[in-house]
Design a protein around this motif. Structure first.
Motif, PDB file in Angstrom:
ATOM      1  N   ILE A  25       0.852  -1.184   0.000  1.00  0.00           N
ATOM      2  CA  ILE A  25       0.000   0.000   0.000  1.00  0.00           C
ATOM      3  C   ILE A  25       0.894   1.242   0.000  1.00  0.00           C
ATOM      4  N   LEU A  26       0.653   2.137  -0.955  1.00  0.00           N
ATOM      5  CA  LEU A  26       1.448   3.356  -1.092  1.00  0.00           C
ATOM      6  C   LEU A  26       0.781   4.552  -0.414  1.00  0.00           C
ATOM      7  N   CYS A  27      -0.538   4.720  -0.647  1.00  0.00           N
ATOM      8  CA  CYS A  27      -1.221   5.881  -0.089  1.00  0.00           C
ATOM      9  C   CYS A  27      -2.730   5.720  -0.195  1.00  0.00           C
ATOM     10  N   ALA A  28      -3.423   6.599   0.503  1.00  0.00           N
ATOM     11  CA  ALA A  28      -4.887   6.660   0.419  1.00  0.00           C
ATOM     12  C   ALA A  28      -5.267   7.264  -0.926  1.00  0.00           C
ATOM     13  N   ALA A  29      -6.462   6.938  -1.402  1.00  0.00           N
ATOM     14  CA  ALA A  29      -6.908   7.458  -2.697  1.00  0.00           C
ATOM     15  C   ALA A  29      -8.428   7.474  -2.759  1.00  0.00           C
TER      16      ALA A  29
ATOM     17  N   CYS B 158      -2.360   2.046   8.778  1.00  0.00           N
ATOM     18  CA  CYS B 158      -1.488   1.491   7.752  1.00  0.00           C
ATOM     19  C   CYS B 158      -0.159   2.234   7.726  1.00  0.00           C
ATOM     20  N   LYS B 159       0.932   1.476   7.728  1.00  0.00           N
ATOM     21  CA  LYS B 159       2.259   2.058   7.524  1.00  0.00           C
ATOM     22  C   LYS B 159       2.523   1.972   6.028  1.00  0.00           C
ATOM     23  N   TYR B 160       2.563   3.131   5.370  1.00  0.00           N
ATOM     24  CA  TYR B 160       2.724   3.155   3.921  1.00  0.00           C
ATOM     25  C   TYR B 160       4.097   2.653   3.501  1.00  0.00           C
ATOM     26  N   ALA B 161       4.179   2.192   2.261  1.00  0.00           N
ATOM     27  CA  ALA B 161       5.417   1.653   1.701  1.00  0.00           C
ATOM     28  C   ALA B 161       6.526   2.694   1.758  1.00  0.00           C
ATOM     29  N   GLU B 162       7.753   2.228   1.896  1.00  0.00           N
ATOM     30  CA  GLU B 162       8.909   3.126   1.906  1.00  0.00           C
ATOM     31  C   GLU B 162       9.040   3.811   0.556  1.00  0.00           C
ATOM     32  N   GLY B 163       9.698   4.963   0.577  1.00  0.00           N
ATOM     33  CA  GLY B 163       9.871   5.707  -0.660  1.00  0.00           C
ATOM     34  C   GLY B 163       8.748   6.682  -0.912  1.00  0.00           C
TER      35      GLY B 163
ATOM     36  N   GLN C  71     -13.651   5.270  -2.061  1.00  0.00           N
ATOM     37  CA  GLN C  71     -12.464   5.401  -1.237  1.00  0.00           C
ATOM     38  C   GLN C  71     -11.687   4.102  -1.260  1.00  0.00           C
ATOM     39  N   GLY C  72     -10.378   4.222  -1.380  1.00  0.00           N
ATOM     40  CA  GLY C  72      -9.515   3.054  -1.412  1.00  0.00           C
ATOM     41  C   GLY C  72      -8.069   3.475  -1.248  1.00  0.00           C
ATOM     42  N   PHE C  73      -7.192   2.745  -1.891  1.00  0.00           N
ATOM     43  CA  PHE C  73      -5.759   2.984  -1.775  1.00  0.00           C
ATOM     44  C   PHE C  73      -5.094   2.701  -3.114  1.00  0.00           C
ATOM     45  N   VAL C  74      -3.911   3.262  -3.300  1.00  0.00           N
ATOM     46  CA  VAL C  74      -3.096   2.955  -4.467  1.00  0.00           C
ATOM     47  C   VAL C  74      -1.909   2.147  -3.967  1.00  0.00           C
ATOM     48  N   THR C  75      -1.535   1.138  -4.732  1.00  0.00           N
ATOM     49  CA  THR C  75      -0.432   0.261  -4.346  1.00  0.00           C
ATOM     50  C   THR C  75       0.854   0.689  -5.053  1.00  0.00           C
ATOM     51  N   THR C  76       1.931   0.035  -4.678  1.00  0.00           N
ATOM     52  CA  THR C  76       3.232   0.317  -5.285  1.00  0.00           C
ATOM     53  C   THR C  76       3.293  -0.109  -6.743  1.00  0.00           C
ATOM     54  N   THR C  77       2.274  -0.801  -7.215  1.00  0.00           N
ATOM     55  CA  THR C  77       2.214  -1.152  -8.641  1.00  0.00           C
ATOM     56  C   THR C  77       1.264  -0.202  -9.386  1.00  0.00           C
TER      57      THR C  77
END
Length: 114
Positions: A15-19, A95-100, A54-60
């Motif tokens: 998980i990268l961030c909220a969206a 949620c702890k978001y992905a690094e970077g 409401q959802g989230f965007v992933t690292t992909t």
């Protein structure tokens, strides 16, 4: 001898961030309240619409709903606390978001929709 497959080489999706997905695109932010504020700025009204999701965007770079996001965050060890109630849906505050990423959204990703 062990053979590696393409599956073995893939970076795990996190998980990268909220969206919030809306009719004209996707708004990214550190939490859903921030996304709603940005959406209100774009629309000129604070009213959300039935088709906003409401959802989230992933690292992909994939948008996922709250239920799938919970499963991803659980699998990848990104959960920081228990969700209220018994529902398996993800809230940004747990949620702890992905690094970077900075505040859950990388500088490159955080752009207002056109």
């Amino acid at each position: 001898m062990n053979r590696m497959t393409n599956e073995d080489c893939r970076t795990p999706e996190k998980i990268l961030c909220a969206a919030i997905k809306y009719s004209d695109g996707v708004i990214l932010g550190p939490n859903h309240a921030n996304c709603l504020f940005m959406l209100a700025e774009i629309r000129g009204t604070h009213a959300s619409r039935a088709d906003d999701e409401q959802g989230f965007v992933t690292t992909t770079n994939r948008f996922v709903g709250r239920k799938e996001a919970y499963d991803i965050a659980e699998r990848e060890g990104q959960l920081t606390g228990k969700n209220p109630g018994r529902q398996r849906i993800l809230y940004s505050e747990f949620c702890k978001y992905a690094e970077g990423s900075i505040d859950g959204v990388s500088q490159k990703e955080q752009q207002s929709p056109k």
